[in-house]
Design an enzyme around this catalytic site. Structure first.
Site, PDB file in Angstrom:
ATOM      1  N   SER A   1       0.847  -1.186   0.000  1.00  0.00           N
ATOM      2  CA  SER A   1       0.000   0.000   0.000  1.00  0.00           C
ATOM      3  C   SER A   1       0.892   1.248   0.000  1.00  0.00           C
ATOM      4  CB  SER A   1      -0.959  -0.027   1.189  1.00  0.00           C
ATOM      5  OG  SER A   1      -2.003   0.897   1.016  1.00  0.00           O
TER       6      SER A   1
ATOM      7  N   ASP B   1      -8.563  -5.994  -5.061  1.00  0.00           N
ATOM      8  CA  ASP B   1      -8.182  -4.945  -4.118  1.00  0.00           C
ATOM      9  C   ASP B   1      -9.240  -3.839  -4.110  1.00  0.00           C
ATOM     10  OD1 ASP B   1      -6.858  -2.690  -2.833  1.00  0.00           O
ATOM     11  OD2 ASP B   1      -4.999  -3.791  -3.092  1.00  0.00           O
TER      12      ASP B   1
ATOM     13  N   HIS C   1      -7.006  -6.217  -0.491  1.00  0.00           N
ATOM     14  CA  HIS C   1      -5.970  -5.327   0.008  1.00  0.00           C
ATOM     15  C   HIS C   1      -5.411  -5.867   1.322  1.00  0.00           C
ATOM     16  CE1 HIS C   1      -3.927  -1.436  -0.188  1.00  0.00           C
ATOM     17  NE2 HIS C   1      -4.021  -1.407   1.130  1.00  0.00           N
TER      18      HIS C   1
END
Length: 533
Positions: free
Chosen positions: A197, A429, A467
């Protein structure tokens, strides 16, 4: 600064494949720990401007390693210090690992953690003998804020550069290696970086800006075009805040199940995983309520269909920004994303002013960015800023784009220095679009050329993974990317036919190089051998 190791011919690679993976040198004795307490970190050992630093504590913790905490002092007296931490194992393997952060950062990552999508059946880096280090990227989060969602440091220019441009990464790396040398009497033979991320963006930053600083890099679901994504998040915040536009959790579940029912099986197997998102062309209008008005949890109103379509569509802005970015490609909600993790996507309540903590993560991120990075006015209503027509804020947006969009696709200096990069993204995601990582990968190939790119970069999209394995994903990804990276750096042996494990459902899949994806052929549906890329 360091030496890079063997990158020999094909015949040597075949011989190396038969050898066991070994550390570059024998493990060392225990580090000098107590003597590090109070140690001064000279500004001269850090390649970017600081006013030096100091070790604030050094002690052996119950887990059995030496934990060193230090502050790096800013140039601007009003800027926060960079707080860093180094974990020094007793049996050091002469390697070092830096971890990236997440969101707005503000806390030091857990040094006993694994790499992103790391293996559940293998030791974490610290347990393997790595000296592990990380920092808060140059600011400290307010404990009252939701984790990684405090952007208040954005009022200070040095803090913004430390976080968004990545200056804190190099400062932390240089200071940590200084401490490692003091502890063990020698420098690491190899240094690696891993993050997801924001940490994934940071992983690409170190490869872009300091190509000789790290031997190997793992970048997972990277928010590399941070400003571009923020503009899309701002647009979606406005869309979802309109009366009747927000689909609640029941409708999010309806949408998820409908996507799976429509697209599962296009890869040859009905397993609740959409392996080839590009083949999924679900139309949310098939869920339209009669007359288009909201009629409850079994259908979507016209306003909700518009919001869902906006989230999964590219967002383009009608003006130029200095980074050169022109769009954000949208999120794959219509290609199998898991609606059971609404915090990362829609949230459970609509955006509003003040921004609810139950709204989506991206909406809260936008709110903090508007208040502290853009307007630098904590009283600003973020719903009043329109990313399509920013008016007087356009110049500030453009200036921030040069700091926050880390979009240099020329990784040839990193490759020439012998660096290796493993790039990972989950196909489902909800927070950082895999389409965006596809875009960056294609840019790198366009600059370096396909053959040269293959020599230093591997990119894998994991079907069904979301994610950071947040919540209850359709596929909980687990792969030993660190051992794969070590073999590549140490021997020149690139990853070959890797297999990813779904730890929630006890199944495996081939990890296919993008743009390939796993298609079921025949045999055990839970075994990677039954699939082909």
């Amino acid at each position: 600064m360091k030496t890079r190791r063997f990158a020999g011919p094909v015949t040597a690679l075949l011989l190396a494949a038969a050898l066991p993976l070994a550390a570059p040198a024998a493990a060392t004795a225990a580090p000098e720990c107590a003597g590090l307490a109070g140690l001064t970190i000279p500004a001269s050992v850090v390649s970017l401007p600081t006013t030096g630093g100091r070790v604030t504590s050094a002690a052996v913790v119950p887990a059995g390693y030496c934990q060193v905490d230090a502050d790096l002092f800013p140039v601007d007296p009003a800027a926060p210090a960079i707080k860093l931490r180094v974990a020094l194992p007793e049996n050091w393997n002469r390697k070092a690992m830096m971890f990236g952060g997440g969101g707005f950062n503000g806390t030091i990552p857990d040094l006993t953690a694994n790499v992103p999508f790391g293996p559940a059946d293998q030791p974490v880096p610290l347990a393997r003998g790595y000296a592990v280090f990380a920092s808060d990227s140059g600011h400290q989060q307010n404990p009252a804020s939701p984790p990684s969602l405090d952007g208040s440091f954005g009022v200070n220019d040095e803090a913004v550069k430390n976080f968004a441009a990545g200056d804190a990464l190099k400062k932390t790396r240089d200071a940590s290696l200084f401490l490692i040398r003091h502890a063990y009497g020698r420098s690491p033979a190899e240094t690696f970086f891993a993050g997801g991320s924001t940490g994934g963006r940071e992983a690409l930053v170190v490869a872009q800006r300091w190509p000789t600083a790290f031997d190997g890099v793992i970048s997972a679901y990277p928010a590399w075009n941070n400003l571009a994504e923020i503009l899309d998040l701002g647009y979606l915040t406005q869309v979802l805040s309109q009366p009747g536009a927000f689909p609640g959790p029941d409708k999010q579940t309806l949408l998820y199940n409908s996507v799976i029912n429509a697209c599962d099986g296009l890869d040859g197997l009905r397993d609740k995983v959409v392996s080839n998102p590009d083949s999924c062309h679900f139309d949310p209008r098939t869920l339209r309520c009669p007359g288009g008005a909201d009629a409850g949890p079994t259908c979507l109103s016209d306003a909700q269909i518009g919001a869902v379509t906006a989230m999964s569509s590219p967002f383009r802005w009608p003006y130029r920004i200095a980074s050169g970015e022109t769009q954000y490609p949208g999120f794959p909600f219509l290609s199998g994303a898991d609606m059971r993790t609404p915090f990362l996507g829609f949230g459970t309540t609509a955006p509003a002013n003040p921004m609810p903590v139950t709204s989506g993560y991206g909406m809260q991120y936008w709110d903090q960015w508007v208040k502290y990075f853009l307007t630098r006015d904590p009283r600003q209503n973020s719903l009043e800023i329109d990313p399509r027509q920013p008016g007087k804020w356009l110049d500030r947006i453009s200036a921030l784009s040069t700091i926050e969009d880390r979009n240099n696709a020329d990784l040839r200096p990193f490759a020439r220095a012998g660096g290796k990069l493993i790039l990972l993204h989950g196909a489902a995601d909800e927070l950082v679009s895999p389409r965006s990582t596809n875009d960056y990968y294609e840019r790198v190939r366009a600059v370096a050329g396909p053959r040269a790119t293959e020599s230093f970069l591997r990119y894998y999209v994991v079907p069904g993974a979301n994610h950071a394995n947040f919540g209850t994903p359709a596929f909980t990804a687990s792969w030993d990317s660190l051992s794969a990276l070590e073999r590549w750096v140490d021997r020149g042996q690139a990853p070959s036919n890797p297999v990813v494990t779904d730890t929630s459902h006890q199944r495996t899949r081939p990890l296919c190089e993008y743009p390939a994806w796993p298609r079921y052929r025949t045999g055990d549906p839970n075994a990677a051998a039954s699939f082909a890329c």
